[in-house]
Design an enzyme around this catalytic site. Structure first.
Site, PDB file in Angstrom:
ATOM      1  N   SER A 154      56.088 -38.446  97.179  1.00  0.00           N
ATOM      2  CA  SER A 154      56.848 -37.433  97.809  1.00  0.00           C
ATOM      3  C   SER A 154      57.955 -37.055  96.953  1.00  0.00           C
ATOM      4  O   SER A 154      57.764 -36.530  95.957  1.00  0.00           O
ATOM      5  CB  SER A 154      57.381 -37.714  99.157  1.00  0.00           C
ATOM      6  OG  SER A 154      57.903 -36.743  99.887  1.00  0.00           O
ATOM      7  N   ASP A 307      58.791 -29.592  97.554  1.00  0.00           N
ATOM      8  CA  ASP A 307      58.734 -31.043  96.789  1.00  0.00           C
ATOM      9  C   ASP A 307      57.430 -31.210  96.015  1.00  0.00           C
ATOM     10  O   ASP A 307      56.371 -30.548  96.240  1.00  0.00           O
ATOM     11  CB  ASP A 307      59.305 -32.192  97.669  1.00  0.00           C
ATOM     12  CG  ASP A 307      58.304 -32.644  98.456  1.00  0.00           C
ATOM     13  OD1 ASP A 307      57.445 -31.708  99.069  1.00  0.00           O
ATOM     14  OD2 ASP A 307      58.290 -33.782  99.249  1.00  0.00           O
ATOM     15  N   ASP A 309      54.667 -33.230  96.500  1.00  0.00           N
ATOM     16  CA  ASP A 309      53.285 -33.005  97.490  1.00  0.00           C
ATOM     17  C   ASP A 309      53.489 -31.988  98.375  1.00  0.00           C
ATOM     18  O   ASP A 309      52.419 -31.867  99.202  1.00  0.00           O
ATOM     19  CB  ASP A 309      53.149 -34.394  97.942  1.00  0.00           C
ATOM     20  CG  ASP A 309      54.047 -34.685  99.019  1.00  0.00           C
ATOM     21  OD1 ASP A 309      55.366 -34.521  98.780  1.00  0.00           O
ATOM     22  OD2 ASP A 309      53.511 -35.248 100.049  1.00  0.00           O
ATOM     23  N   ASP A 311      55.076 -31.042 100.857  1.00  0.00           N
ATOM     24  CA  ASP A 311      55.235 -31.101 102.494  1.00  0.00           C
ATOM     25  C   ASP A 311      56.570 -30.750 102.919  1.00  0.00           C
ATOM     26  O   ASP A 311      56.768 -30.150 104.000  1.00  0.00           O
ATOM     27  CB  ASP A 311      54.835 -32.366 103.050  1.00  0.00           C
ATOM     28  CG  ASP A 311      55.796 -33.665 102.322  1.00  0.00           C
ATOM     29  OD1 ASP A 311      56.431 -33.353 101.626  1.00  0.00           O
ATOM     30  OD2 ASP A 311      55.365 -34.731 102.951  1.00  0.00           O
TER      31      ASP A 311
END
Length: 584
Positions: A154, A307, A309, A311
């Site tokens: 993340s 960010d 990834d 999400d």
């Protein structure tokens, strides 16, 4: 004596990793730690096994049981494979999807995981390149898979990587599946227990077709296509911060109808080293600074960031003085919930079955908005898997219209079961167009929400405590808060406490205990005070931190009252920090 015994136990654990079942690079790293007179690295690398938390498996990359590497991710995949084969023994074919972000080694770990799944006779859909986490969640449901994983840490710094595991509903695993998978992972004692030799015939590469289906489905959640058409040339700056939103989010914005997407070229460079930022986290003002500079340069109207990834979503807007200001996660969530409810009301789409979801550490003003508009409301634990759990339980009975958390995560659609920066960027842009259509900026819209539903200010403080000693210190802090409960905070009496570890609450006004209706326990404490303050304390499930969430409320009668409310709230928060003995 205890320390010597601990180090000897750790050395025995490490010596297994210097054996023939591990590759040469790993053996050399482990041997170097064993030979080092200073055992610090050895202890940190082997004192425990990585465990699934609120965000799955996450840690610093390197050799060892407490590190992210081909063997810890491999053990997770082998354990998950074993559990899937037990749980879905009656299926002719078990299917999983694998995604990854931009981080160093993410592709390598994804390919190794694909080999392990396939070696266990499981069909694998592997993305051809990096993709957002929410798209991986989407594919689980789209292709009727039984599970899915994504290799990502993340928004953590570049030294980290991680492994998120999902179930057949497209959500991160909760009990019993997380615990059962962990039990299977714990049975994997050495590399010899992992089937690394894959069956390539069971691995199918996926990509563009899935992207197109995902974006097409996202377009169905738009509530204001005609308004977007009127403001299609609105200038929107977007940065993926070197991550997996780089292609998909601009494409999704264009599919929604926005034509003037301004890039930050330096941050479109995909890199696990995140060369332009110290931390690739849209919560960090420094990570947003290049995008804000680009907005000033181009006279844009909205700044968006995702960010690594893709999400989490970050946003910046112009204030009343024309200066750029960053929205925090609570403010963004307020804008989402207000718009989704208000716009549906305008369109006659509220039928009485709609509901929204937030986490217990997210602003209570969301509850106020939902209740005043007679929209169903759920409060859940931190971690989007709990929001997904509510969606799963209400499927076919009620209509999910949105959910979010203060940590910059939001989900506007129910065909994805994790926070989604792709849809969030599109809907935030739609909100900006909707506000503009009414002669409002996003900043003024936020102030109108405060004027209508009450002013609130929220802040989060993370106290970092690294390593084994840090974990013990965090545990001691939580124990102290429980054994010596606060009765007054910054001069305001505590009226209510919630302890989610015991699922017990206490009302000081009535001097009565009561039960908390939650699906399981969680290591979280909450305090409510006479002046309508809420304070939440919890250890992070994915990072070496103890987190404090402070929320204060001030009455306002109009937008004109907000500056005074801001000043009073800010002073109150500083006093609360002193009262709690924390800074930041």
């Amino acid at each position: 004596m205890e320390n010597r015994e601990l180090i000897e136990e750790i050395r025995k654990k490490a010596q297994v990793w210097s054996g023939k079942d591990y590759d040469e690079a790993t053996r050399n790293q482990v041997q170097a730690m064993l030979d080092n007179p200073d055992p610090a690295d050895l202890i940190e690398s082997f004192y425990k096994d990585l465990e699934f938390g609120t965000g799955g498996l996450r840690g610093i990359m390197g050799a060892g049981t407490n590190r992210i590497n081909k063997y810890t991710t491999g053990a997770a995949t082998q354990g998950l494979s074993n559990y899937l084969k037990k749980e879905f023994a009656g299926l002719q074919e078990i299917k999983v999807v694998i995604g990854h972000d931009c981080r160093n080694n993410s592709r390598k770990f994804a390919e190794i995981s694909a080999d392990i799944f396939s070696a266990n006779g499981i069909k694998v859909y592997l993305f051809d390149d990096l993709r957002p986490t929410p798209e991986m969640s989407y594919v689980i449901r789209k292709l009727k898979c039984q599970s899915g994983i994504i290799l990502t840490a993340s928004h953590n710094p570049k030294e980290y990587n991680g492994y998120k595991a999902y179930w057949d509903d497209g959500a991160q695993m909760i009990a019993p599946h997380d615990k059962n998978t962990i039990a299977e992972v714990n049975k994997i004692r050495t590399a010899a227990d992992i089937k690394f030799n894959g069956d390539k015939s069971l691995i199918q590469i996926i990509g563009k077709d899935i992207d197109e289906a995902y974006i097409s489905d996202l377009k169905t959640i738009s509530l204001s296509p005609e308004i977007i058409s009127r403001h299609r040339d609105m200038k929107i700056v977007y940065t993926p911060i070197h991550g997996s939103g780089v292609h998909l989010i601009p494409a999704a914005l264009k599919h929604f109808g926005f034509t003037n997407i301004i890039h930050v070229p330096e941050q479109d460079v995909v890199s696990g080293d995140f060369p332009t930022v110290l931390s690739p986290n849209p919560e960090d003002p420094a990570a947003m600074s290049m995008a804000v500079d680009k907005a000033r340069e181009t006279d844009a109207e909205l700044v968006l960031a995702s960010d690594p990834d893709a999400d989490r979503v970050g946003a910046a807007v112009k204030n009343n003085d024309g200066e750029w200001t960053l929205l925090n996660g609570n403010q963004t969530a307020l804008l989402f919930i207000y718009y989704l409810i208000t716009r549906r009301k305008e369109l006659g789409l509220l039928e009485g079955k709609e509901y929204i979801v937030k986490t217990i550490v997210t602003t209570e003003t969301i509850r106020t908005i939902a209740e005043r508009n007679e929209v169903g409301f759920y409060d859940v634990y931190t971690g989007f898997k709990w929001i997904a759990d509510v969606i799963r339980k209400n499927e076919g009975k009620k209509t999910y219209i949105g959910g979010g958390e203060e940590s910059y995560g939001f989900l506007c659609e129910d065909f994805v079961r994790d926070k989604d920066a792709v849809s969030a960027c599109c809907i935030l842009s739609e909100i900006a167009a909707w506000a503009k259509d009414r002669g409002l900026t996003m900043f003024r819209l936020l102030h109108r929400i405060y004027a209508e539903y009450g002013y609130s200010m929220e802040t989060g403080i993370s106290v970092v405590k690294k390593g084994k000693s840090g974990a013990e210190e965090i545990e001691a802090m939580m124990k102290n808060f429980r054994e010596n409960p606060l009765r007054e905070i910054a001069g305001s009496k505590v009226t209510m406490t919630y302890d989610f570890a015991s699922l017990k609450g206490h009302s000081f006004a009535d001097d009565e205990d009561f039960s908390l209706n939650m699906p399981t326990t969680s290591n979280v404490l909450q305090y409510y005070t006479e002046d309508n303050t809420k304070i939440s304390i919890r250890p992070s499930g994915t990072e070496p931190k103890i987190k404090f969430y402070i929320e204060v409320h001030e009455p306002v009668k109009s937008v004109a009252d907000i500056p005074g409310a801001e000043k009073t709230a800010s002073e109150k928060i500083e006093n609360i920090k002193v009262s709690l003995g924390i800074t930041g």
